[in-house]
Design a protein around this motif. Structure first.
Motif, PDB file in Angstrom:
ATOM      1  N   ARG A  35      30.337  47.221  36.003  1.00 24.63           N
ATOM      2  CA  ARG A  35      31.218  47.660  37.088  1.00 24.63           C
ATOM      3  C   ARG A  35      30.820  47.032  38.419  1.00 24.63           C
ATOM      4  O   ARG A  35      31.681  46.661  39.228  1.00 24.63           O
ATOM      5  N   GLN A  36      29.525  46.913  38.655  1.00 22.99           N
ATOM      6  CA  GLN A  36      29.057  46.270  39.889  1.00 22.99           C
ATOM      7  C   GLN A  36      29.498  44.800  39.929  1.00 22.99           C
ATOM      8  O   GLN A  36      29.947  44.304  40.970  1.00 22.99           O
ATOM      9  N   ASP A  37      29.371  44.128  38.775  1.00 25.65           N
ATOM     10  CA  ASP A  37      29.796  42.732  38.704  1.00 25.65           C
ATOM     11  C   ASP A  37      31.296  42.607  38.913  1.00 25.65           C
ATOM     12  O   ASP A  37      31.776  41.691  39.607  1.00 25.65           O
ATOM     13  N   LEU A  38      32.065  43.506  38.322  1.00 23.22           N
ATOM     14  CA  LEU A  38      33.519  43.462  38.460  1.00 23.22           C
ATOM     15  C   LEU A  38      33.941  43.711  39.904  1.00 23.22           C
ATOM     16  O   LEU A  38      34.893  43.092  40.398  1.00 23.22           O
ATOM     17  N   ASN A  39      33.245  44.626  40.581  1.00 26.16           N
ATOM     18  CA  ASN A  39      33.545  44.866  41.993  1.00 26.16           C
ATOM     19  C   ASN A  39      33.338  43.600  42.819  1.00 26.16           C
ATOM     20  O   ASN A  39      34.155  43.261  43.687  1.00 26.16           O
ATOM     21  N   ALA A  40      32.237  42.897  42.525  1.00 27.64           N
ATOM     22  CA  ALA A  40      31.945  41.661  43.253  1.00 27.64           C
ATOM     23  C   ALA A  40      32.997  40.597  42.969  1.00 27.64           C
ATOM     24  O   ALA A  40      33.473  39.905  43.882  1.00 27.64           O
ATOM     25  N   LEU A  41      33.395  40.460  41.703  1.00 21.03           N
ATOM     26  CA  LEU A  41      34.380  39.450  41.327  1.00 21.03           C
ATOM     27  C   LEU A  41      35.762  39.782  41.883  1.00 21.03           C
ATOM     28  O   LEU A  41      36.506  38.900  42.311  1.00 21.03           O
ATOM     29  N   GLU A  42      36.109  41.065  41.882  1.00 29.16           N
ATOM     30  CA  GLU A  42      37.407  41.468  42.418  1.00 29.16           C
ATOM     31  C   GLU A  42      37.469  41.247  43.929  1.00 29.16           C
ATOM     32  O   GLU A  42      38.504  40.829  44.469  1.00 29.16           O
ATOM     33  N   SER A  43      36.363  41.488  44.621  1.00 29.21           N
ATOM     34  CA  SER A  43      36.348  41.309  46.070  1.00 29.21           C
ATOM     35  C   SER A  43      36.587  39.859  46.469  1.00 29.21           C
ATOM     36  O   SER A  43      37.043  39.573  47.582  1.00 29.21           O
ATOM     37  N   GLN A  44      36.281  38.932  45.545  1.00 30.26           N
ATOM     38  CA  GLN A  44      36.502  37.510  45.805  1.00 30.26           C
ATOM     39  C   GLN A  44      37.786  36.998  45.152  1.00 30.26           C
ATOM     40  O   GLN A  44      38.021  35.785  45.079  1.00 30.26           O
ATOM     41  N   HIS A  45      38.605  37.950  44.632  1.00 31.53           N
ATOM     42  CA  HIS A  45      39.929  37.625  44.075  1.00 31.53           C
ATOM     43  C   HIS A  45      39.850  36.812  42.779  1.00 31.53           C
ATOM     44  O   HIS A  45      40.801  36.122  42.429  1.00 31.53           O
ATOM     45  N   TYR A  46      38.742  36.908  42.036  1.00 30.94           N
ATOM     46  CA  TYR A  46      38.638  36.182  40.775  1.00 30.94           C
ATOM     47  C   TYR A  46      39.320  36.935  39.637  1.00 30.94           C
ATOM     48  O   TYR A  46      39.736  36.335  38.644  1.00 30.94           O
ATOM     49  N   LEU A  47      39.411  38.265  39.738  1.00 28.63           N
ATOM     50  CA  LEU A  47      40.057  39.078  38.719  1.00 28.63           C
ATOM     51  C   LEU A  47      40.508  40.381  39.354  1.00 28.63           C
ATOM     52  O   LEU A  47      40.284  40.614  40.550  1.00 28.63           O
ATOM     53  N   LYS A  48      41.133  41.240  38.515  1.00 29.42           N
ATOM     54  CA  LYS A  48      41.563  42.553  38.987  1.00 29.42           C
ATOM     55  C   LYS A  48      41.014  43.630  38.068  1.00 29.42           C
ATOM     56  O   LYS A  48      40.815  43.401  36.876  1.00 29.42           O
ATOM     57  N   ARG A  49      40.791  44.811  38.620  1.00 31.47           N
ATOM     58  CA  ARG A  49      40.340  45.959  37.820  1.00 31.47           C
ATOM     59  C   ARG A  49      41.491  46.946  37.667  1.00 31.47           C
ATOM     60  O   ARG A  49      42.149  47.303  38.649  1.00 31.47           O
ATOM     61  N   VAL A  50      41.717  47.382  36.423  1.00 33.80           N
ATOM     62  CA  VAL A  50      42.803  48.319  36.144  1.00 33.80           C
ATOM     63  C   VAL A  50      42.337  49.313  35.092  1.00 33.80           C
ATOM     64  O   VAL A  50      42.059  48.938  33.950  1.00 33.80           O
ATOM     65  N   HIS A  51      42.202  50.585  35.456  1.00 34.20           N
ATOM     66  CA  HIS A  51      41.961  51.681  34.511  1.00 34.20           C
ATOM     67  C   HIS A  51      40.848  51.371  33.487  1.00 34.20           C
ATOM     68  O   HIS A  51      41.073  51.350  32.283  1.00 34.20           O
ATOM     69  N   GLY A  52      39.654  51.112  33.975  1.00 35.35           N
ATOM     70  CA  GLY A  52      38.523  50.906  33.083  1.00 35.35           C
ATOM     71  C   GLY A  52      38.462  49.551  32.418  1.00 35.35           C
ATOM     72  O   GLY A  52      37.670  49.331  31.505  1.00 35.35           O
ATOM     73  N   SER A  53      39.302  48.626  32.880  1.00 31.93           N
ATOM     74  CA  SER A  53      39.325  47.274  32.309  1.00 31.93           C
ATOM     75  C   SER A  53      39.356  46.238  33.421  1.00 31.93           C
ATOM     76  O   SER A  53      39.613  46.556  34.581  1.00 31.93           O
ATOM     77  N   ALA A  54      39.084  45.019  33.028  1.00 30.51           N
ATOM     78  CA  ALA A  54      39.236  43.886  33.933  1.00 30.51           C
ATOM     79  C   ALA A  54      40.348  43.008  33.399  1.00 30.51           C
ATOM     80  O   ALA A  54      40.432  42.765  32.190  1.00 30.51           O
ATOM     81  N   VAL A  55      41.233  42.539  34.281  1.00 29.86           N
ATOM     82  CA  VAL A  55      42.341  41.692  33.857  1.00 29.86           C
ATOM     83  C   VAL A  55      42.331  40.414  34.679  1.00 29.86           C
ATOM     84  O   VAL A  55      41.934  40.399  35.850  1.00 29.86           O
ATOM     85  N   SER A  56      42.774  39.341  34.064  1.00 29.99           N
ATOM     86  CA  SER A  56      42.839  38.059  34.768  1.00 29.99           C
ATOM     87  C   SER A  56      43.989  38.090  35.760  1.00 29.99           C
ATOM     88  O   SER A  56      44.975  38.800  35.578  1.00 29.99           O
ATOM     89  N   THR A  57      43.850  37.341  36.835  1.00 24.62           N
ATOM     90  CA  THR A  57      44.919  37.259  37.829  1.00 24.62           C
ATOM     91  C   THR A  57      46.015  36.339  37.333  1.00 24.62           C
ATOM     92  O   THR A  57      45.760  35.251  36.855  1.00 24.62           O
ATOM     93  N   GLU A  58      47.259  36.790  37.462  1.00 25.92           N
ATOM     94  CA  GLU A  58      48.396  36.017  36.963  1.00 25.92           C
ATOM     95  C   GLU A  58      49.542  36.044  37.962  1.00 25.92           C
ATOM     96  O   GLU A  58      50.699  36.050  37.598  1.00 25.92           O
ATOM     97  N   SER A  59      49.193  36.030  39.253  1.00 25.15           N
ATOM     98  CA  SER A  59      50.242  36.189  40.261  1.00 25.15           C
ATOM     99  C   SER A  59      51.094  34.941  40.442  1.00 25.15           C
ATOM    100  O   SER A  59      52.211  35.030  40.911  1.00 25.15           O
ATOM    101  N   ASP A  60      50.551  33.746  40.103  1.00 25.35           N
ATOM    102  CA  ASP A  60      51.318  32.524  40.223  1.00 25.35           C
ATOM    103  C   ASP A  60      50.690  31.442  39.368  1.00 25.35           C
ATOM    104  O   ASP A  60      49.681  31.634  38.722  1.00 25.35           O
ATOM    105  N   ASN A  61      51.301  30.271  39.361  1.00 21.17           N
ATOM    106  CA  ASN A  61      50.855  29.193  38.493  1.00 21.17           C
ATOM    107  C   ASN A  61      49.436  28.732  38.792  1.00 21.17           C
ATOM    108  O   ASN A  61      48.678  28.398  37.885  1.00 21.17           O
ATOM    109  N   LEU A  62      49.071  28.694  40.062  1.00 21.40           N
ATOM    110  CA  LEU A  62      47.733  28.228  40.396  1.00 21.40           C
ATOM    111  C   LEU A  62      46.667  29.178  39.882  1.00 21.40           C
ATOM    112  O   LEU A  62      45.596  28.765  39.458  1.00 21.40           O
TER     113      LEU A  62
END
Length: 248
Positions: A35-62
């Motif tokens: 969870r600590q690692d996920l918080n760090a990664l989410e703060s840098q916009h590398y991924l998103k946290r949703v309901h006990g899981s981590a999901v990849s960002t898919e907001s656009d092609n880049l």
């Protein structure tokens, strides 16, 4: 980003969604650590946290492109960042590897980044570095600007280094791009006759895209990964282009 966080990000990008408990098992650490690692990664916009899981960002092609060969692209970006001195003004054209470079440089703060990519500018909105973004016709897919206004803007700004992406390289064509207008922007950058550096993974070599990049103003350096075939290494060296190969 430490080695474990890189491992977590690679897993999430491959699977699109992974639970905290499964990540803890795969990485042999506690769920608290994950969870600590996920918080760090989410703060840098590398991924998103949703309901006990981590999901990849898919907001656009880049975002999706950044997930492909992420660790290789990150190593290329980190090497490129090592070439930039504090206080420099550098141009970053666009693409997923260049986006990682921009974020790496922005963490240092004492640089000015000039870009045509609104995606990159948005990544840097919470950083301390100075950002200059040029105008022009907005391409929604790439989130970049192109066209005569963009070329004019490039002519009016000064920078010591320019980092660009490519879509192909072949013996018979040289460097090429898949989009006519973005290739035109790259040619305007090359015409500045400054140090121009290509960031690309080795998969682009051997590919031919429709739009050539100017050979009148040569590229200074290529930074890529260790999968680059020897024939292309020799070709780049014969063209007088400095070559840096990063290893995982």
């Amino acid at each position: 980003m430490n080695t474990r966080q890189q491992q977590i990000l690679e897993i999430v990008n491959q699977r699109k969604s992974v639970s905290v408990s499964e990540l803890a098992q795969l990485c042999s650490v506690s769920e608290v650590t994950v969870r600590q690692d996920l918080n760090a990664l989410e703060s840098q916009h590398y991924l998103k946290r949703v309901h006990g899981s981590a999901v990849s960002t898919e907001s656009d092609n880049l975002d999706q492109r950044m997930q492909t060969n992420f660790l290789t692209k990150k190593l290329i970006a980190e090497f490129a960042a090592s070439l930039v001195e504090d206080g420099e003004s550098v141009f970053i054209e666009g693409g997923s590897t260049n986006a990682l470079l921009a974020r790496t440089l922005a963490e240092r703060g004492n640089v000015t980044l000039i870009t045509v990519s609104y995606y990159i500018a948005n990544l840097l909105k919470d950083t301390e570095c100075d950002v200059i973004i040029l105008g022009g016709f907005y391409q929604k897919g790439s989130q970049s600007v192109v066209g005569p206004l963009t070329r004019s803007g490039i002519q009016q700004v000064h920078f010591s280094k320019a980092f660009i992406g490519i879509d192909g390289f072949h013996d018979s064509t040289g460097f090429t791009g898949r989009d006519m207008m973005r290739s035109d922007v790259v040619n305007a950058i090359l015409a500045k006759s400054t140090e121009t550096i290509v960031l690309t993974d080795s998969s682009k070599f051997g590919s031919i895209q429709p739009y050539p990049l100017s050979e009148q103003y040569p590229i200074s350096r290529v930074i890529t990964d260790a999968e680059l075939p020897a024939e292309y290494q020799h070709k780049l060296e014969a063209m007088g282009i400095a070559l840096n190969i990063v290893n995982p």
